[in-house]
Write a protein that holds these residues in place. Structure first.
Motif, PDB file in Angstrom:
ATOM      1  N   MET A   1       0.826  -1.214   0.000  1.00  0.00           N
ATOM      2  CA  MET A   1       0.000   0.000   0.000  1.00  0.00           C
ATOM      3  C   MET A   1       0.863   1.268   0.000  1.00  0.00           C
ATOM      4  SD  MET A   1      -2.895   1.520  -0.040  1.00  0.00           S
ATOM      5  CE  MET A   1      -4.157   0.326   0.371  1.00  0.00           C
ATOM      6  N   MET A   2       1.918   1.271   0.837  1.00  0.00           N
ATOM      7  CA  MET A   2       2.788   2.433   0.906  1.00  0.00           C
ATOM      8  C   MET A   2       3.473   2.687  -0.424  1.00  0.00           C
ATOM      9  SD  MET A   2       3.835   4.990   2.556  1.00  0.00           S
ATOM     10  CE  MET A   2       3.065   4.571   4.127  1.00  0.00           C
ATOM     11  N   THR A   3       3.865   1.595  -1.120  1.00  0.00           N
ATOM     12  CA  THR A   3       4.501   1.731  -2.426  1.00  0.00           C
ATOM     13  C   THR A   3       3.576   2.448  -3.402  1.00  0.00           C
ATOM     14  OG1 THR A   3       5.846  -0.259  -2.153  1.00  0.00           O
ATOM     15  CG2 THR A   3       5.406   0.467  -4.407  1.00  0.00           C
ATOM     16  N   ALA A   4       2.322   2.020  -3.446  1.00  0.00           N
ATOM     17  CA  ALA A   4       1.348   2.632  -4.354  1.00  0.00           C
ATOM     18  C   ALA A   4       1.131   4.100  -4.010  1.00  0.00           C
ATOM     19  CB  ALA A   4       0.025   1.870  -4.286  1.00  0.00           C
ATOM     20  N   ILE A   5       1.056   4.412  -2.720  1.00  0.00           N
ATOM     21  CA  ILE A   5       0.836   5.796  -2.291  1.00  0.00           C
ATOM     22  C   ILE A   5       1.985   6.690  -2.727  1.00  0.00           C
ATOM     23  CG2 ILE A   5       0.666   7.315  -0.281  1.00  0.00           C
ATOM     24  CD1 ILE A   5      -0.898   5.085   1.124  1.00  0.00           C
ATOM     25  N   VAL A   6       3.237   6.206  -2.508  1.00  0.00           N
ATOM     26  CA  VAL A   6       4.410   6.996  -2.878  1.00  0.00           C
ATOM     27  C   VAL A   6       4.418   7.275  -4.373  1.00  0.00           C
ATOM     28  CG1 VAL A   6       6.925   6.962  -3.077  1.00  0.00           C
ATOM     29  CG2 VAL A   6       5.831   6.236  -0.947  1.00  0.00           C
ATOM     30  N   ILE A   7       4.185   6.245  -5.176  1.00  0.00           N
ATOM     31  CA  ILE A   7       4.227   6.396  -6.635  1.00  0.00           C
ATOM     32  C   ILE A   7       3.115   7.314  -7.124  1.00  0.00           C
ATOM     33  CG2 ILE A   7       3.907   5.171  -8.822  1.00  0.00           C
ATOM     34  CD1 ILE A   7       5.391   2.802  -7.570  1.00  0.00           C
ATOM     35  N   ILE A   8       1.907   7.168  -6.570  1.00  0.00           N
ATOM     36  CA  ILE A   8       0.785   7.998  -6.995  1.00  0.00           C
ATOM     37  C   ILE A   8       1.000   9.460  -6.622  1.00  0.00           C
ATOM     38  CG2 ILE A   8      -1.662   8.470  -6.583  1.00  0.00           C
ATOM     39  CD1 ILE A   8      -2.050   5.409  -6.346  1.00  0.00           C
ATOM     40  N   VAL A   9       1.527   9.703  -5.422  1.00  0.00           N
ATOM     41  CA  VAL A   9       1.788  11.079  -4.988  1.00  0.00           C
ATOM     42  C   VAL A   9       2.838  11.728  -5.875  1.00  0.00           C
ATOM     43  CG1 VAL A   9       2.765  12.494  -3.152  1.00  0.00           C
ATOM     44  CG2 VAL A   9       1.053  10.764  -2.601  1.00  0.00           C
ATOM     45  N   VAL A  10       3.911  10.984  -6.150  1.00  0.00           N
ATOM     46  CA  VAL A  10       4.996  11.525  -6.980  1.00  0.00           C
ATOM     47  C   VAL A  10       4.490  11.826  -8.391  1.00  0.00           C
ATOM     48  CG1 VAL A  10       7.185  10.949  -8.092  1.00  0.00           C
ATOM     49  CG2 VAL A  10       6.878  10.487  -5.667  1.00  0.00           C
ATOM     50  N   SER A  11       3.750  10.897  -8.977  1.00  0.00           N
ATOM     51  CA  SER A  11       3.212  11.127 -10.318  1.00  0.00           C
ATOM     52  C   SER A  11       2.133  12.203 -10.310  1.00  0.00           C
ATOM     53  CB  SER A  11       2.651   9.827 -10.891  1.00  0.00           C
ATOM     54  OG  SER A  11       3.667   8.859 -11.067  1.00  0.00           O
ATOM     55  N   GLY A  12       1.398  12.289  -9.200  1.00  0.00           N
ATOM     56  CA  GLY A  12       0.372  13.317  -9.084  1.00  0.00           C
ATOM     57  C   GLY A  12       0.949  14.717  -9.127  1.00  0.00           C
ATOM     58  N   ALA A  13       2.239  14.838  -8.797  1.00  0.00           N
ATOM     59  CA  ALA A  13       2.894  16.143  -8.872  1.00  0.00           C
ATOM     60  C   ALA A  13       2.914  16.659 -10.304  1.00  0.00           C
ATOM     61  CB  ALA A  13       4.320  16.050  -8.321  1.00  0.00           C
ATOM     62  N   LEU A  14       2.893  15.740 -11.283  1.00  0.00           N
ATOM     63  CA  LEU A  14       2.818  16.162 -12.686  1.00  0.00           C
ATOM     64  C   LEU A  14       1.508  16.896 -12.962  1.00  0.00           C
ATOM     65  CD1 LEU A  14       4.162  12.957 -14.505  1.00  0.00           C
ATOM     66  CD2 LEU A  14       5.308  15.183 -14.363  1.00  0.00           C
ATOM     67  N   ILE A  15       0.425  16.367 -12.416  1.00  0.00           N
ATOM     68  CA  ILE A  15      -0.883  16.998 -12.621  1.00  0.00           C
ATOM     69  C   ILE A  15      -0.937  18.349 -11.906  1.00  0.00           C
ATOM     70  CG2 ILE A  15      -3.368  16.739 -12.283  1.00  0.00           C
ATOM     71  CD1 ILE A  15      -2.917  13.698 -12.310  1.00  0.00           C
ATOM     72  N   ALA A  16      -0.454  18.376 -10.673  1.00  0.00           N
ATOM     73  CA  ALA A  16      -0.435  19.628  -9.918  1.00  0.00           C
ATOM     74  C   ALA A  16       0.424  20.672 -10.630  1.00  0.00           C
ATOM     75  CB  ALA A  16       0.098  19.379  -8.505  1.00  0.00           C
ATOM     76  N   GLY A  17       1.589  20.219 -11.144  1.00  0.00           N
ATOM     77  CA  GLY A  17       2.453  21.135 -11.865  1.00  0.00           C
ATOM     78  C   GLY A  17       1.808  21.653 -13.137  1.00  0.00           C
ATOM     79  N   ALA A  18       1.109  20.772 -13.861  1.00  0.00           N
ATOM     80  CA  ALA A  18       0.437  21.189 -15.100  1.00  0.00           C
ATOM     81  C   ALA A  18      -0.640  22.237 -14.808  1.00  0.00           C
ATOM     82  CB  ALA A  18      -0.167  19.979 -15.794  1.00  0.00           C
ATOM     83  N   ILE A  19      -1.407  22.015 -13.736  1.00  0.00           N
ATOM     84  CA  ILE A  19      -2.448  22.986 -13.352  1.00  0.00           C
ATOM     85  C   ILE A  19      -1.806  24.326 -12.995  1.00  0.00           C
ATOM     86  CG2 ILE A  19      -4.200  23.517 -11.611  1.00  0.00           C
ATOM     87  CD1 ILE A  19      -4.780  20.492 -11.486  1.00  0.00           C
ATOM     88  N   TRP A  20      -0.690  24.246 -12.280  1.00  0.00           N
ATOM     89  CA  TRP A  20       0.055  25.456 -11.915  1.00  0.00           C
ATOM     90  C   TRP A  20       0.502  26.204 -13.172  1.00  0.00           C
ATOM     91  CZ3 TRP A  20       5.527  25.249  -9.209  1.00  0.00           C
ATOM     92  CH2 TRP A  20       5.948  26.551  -8.900  1.00  0.00           C
ATOM     93  N   GLY A  21       1.031  25.468 -14.140  1.00  0.00           N
ATOM     94  CA  GLY A  21       1.528  26.107 -15.347  1.00  0.00           C
ATOM     95  C   GLY A  21       0.437  26.683 -16.225  1.00  0.00           C
ATOM     96  N   ILE A  22      -0.719  26.009 -16.288  1.00  0.00           N
ATOM     97  CA  ILE A  22      -1.811  26.457 -17.161  1.00  0.00           C
ATOM     98  C   ILE A  22      -2.568  27.631 -16.557  1.00  0.00           C
ATOM     99  CG2 ILE A  22      -4.003  25.798 -18.225  1.00  0.00           C
ATOM    100  CD1 ILE A  22      -2.925  22.898 -18.274  1.00  0.00           C
ATOM    101  N   TYR A  23      -2.877  27.539 -15.271  1.00  0.00           N
ATOM    102  CA  TYR A  23      -3.770  28.520 -14.659  1.00  0.00           C
ATOM    103  C   TYR A  23      -3.075  29.454 -13.660  1.00  0.00           C
ATOM    104  CZ  TYR A  23      -7.229  25.282 -16.562  1.00  0.00           C
ATOM    105  OH  TYR A  23      -7.961  24.476 -17.396  1.00  0.00           O
TER     106      TYR A  23
END
Length: 232
Positions: A1-23
């Motif tokens: 479970m911890m492995t999945a959480i770490v990977i999802i959070v790290v990859s989720g930074a791409l989405i957060a960064g994209a939102i930051w860059g667009i808006y």
């Protein structure tokens, strides 16, 4: 479970960064500084967490060959995607931004198999820090080139899903691989990370932030070294 959480959070930074860059608002100088900082941290993590264990436990010539093979593989693929395929089309753009994240996510997925908490924190923190400004800068540049904001966000979300899935798949498929071969796989991933830093991260950072890049890289390096000492 911890492995999945770490990977999802790290990859989720791409989405957060994209939102930051667009808006949001992101200056070129800040973007370059953050990218360089993340690059310095990633360089340390690649050496300490991915390459050094094999140097201590495995054949040195094979270890070095695996590192070189990883760098060559990333360089060739980067050339083919950026120069031959082109990154202006939808498919080429998706391939380009996905390729840039593959080495880091492969490294994270493999490292999570046997790394300690401090090592995982250093590597995942470095990748997360790298993903935010890279996605923000990339999404901002795409928006400036008149791409649809919805299309841009979709591409980055899709990329995050692909990279998360590849990291998770690599992690679980390689869990039972003998440590000797796992070390070589880590070295291959480490070489690919080094190639991506040389081709994508540091040139972009210097272009945006000029000579502050050296200071930012050193800060990232120091932070990663400190995180690694916490587990000793």
């Amino acid at each position: 479970m911890m492995t999945a959480i770490v990977i999802i959070v790290v990859s989720g930074a791409l989405i957060a960064g994209a939102i930051w860059g667009i808006y949001g608002s992101l200056s070129k100088q800040l973007e370059g500084f953050l990218v360089a900082l993340a690059g310095g941290a990633l360089l340390v993590s690649a050496l300490l967490e991915l390459i050094n264990p094999a140097l201590e436990e495995n054949s040195v010539p094979i270890t070095l060959a695996a590192v070189f093979a990883g760098a060559v593989t990333f360089t060739v693929l980067d050339y083919l995607v950026k120069e031959k395929w082109g990154s202006d089309s939808g498919g080429g753009l998706l391939a380009a931004i996905t390729l840039d994240g593959i080495p880091e996510n492969l490294a994270l997925g493999v490292a999570l198999i046997s790394a300690g908490p401090a090592s995982v924190a250093a590597l995942s923190g470095s990748i997360l820090l790298s993903n935010l400004p890279e996605a923000a800068g990339g999404a901002k540049e795409m928006a400036e080139n008149q791409h649809s904001k919805k299309k841009i966000l979709f591409l980055w979300v899709f990329t995050a899903v692909i990279l998360s899935a590849s990291a998770l798949l690599g992690h679980y498929l390689l869990t039972d691989v003998p440590s000797e071969y796992l070390n070589y796989i880590k070295c291959f991933a480490g070489g690919a990370v080094v190639g991506s830093l040389a081709l994508e991260v540091f040139p972009k950072a210097f272009k945006d932030d000029k000579y502050w890049t050296g200071l930012a890289t050193a800060i990232g390096l120091v932070l990663a070294l400190y995180l690694n000492t916490l587990g000793e």
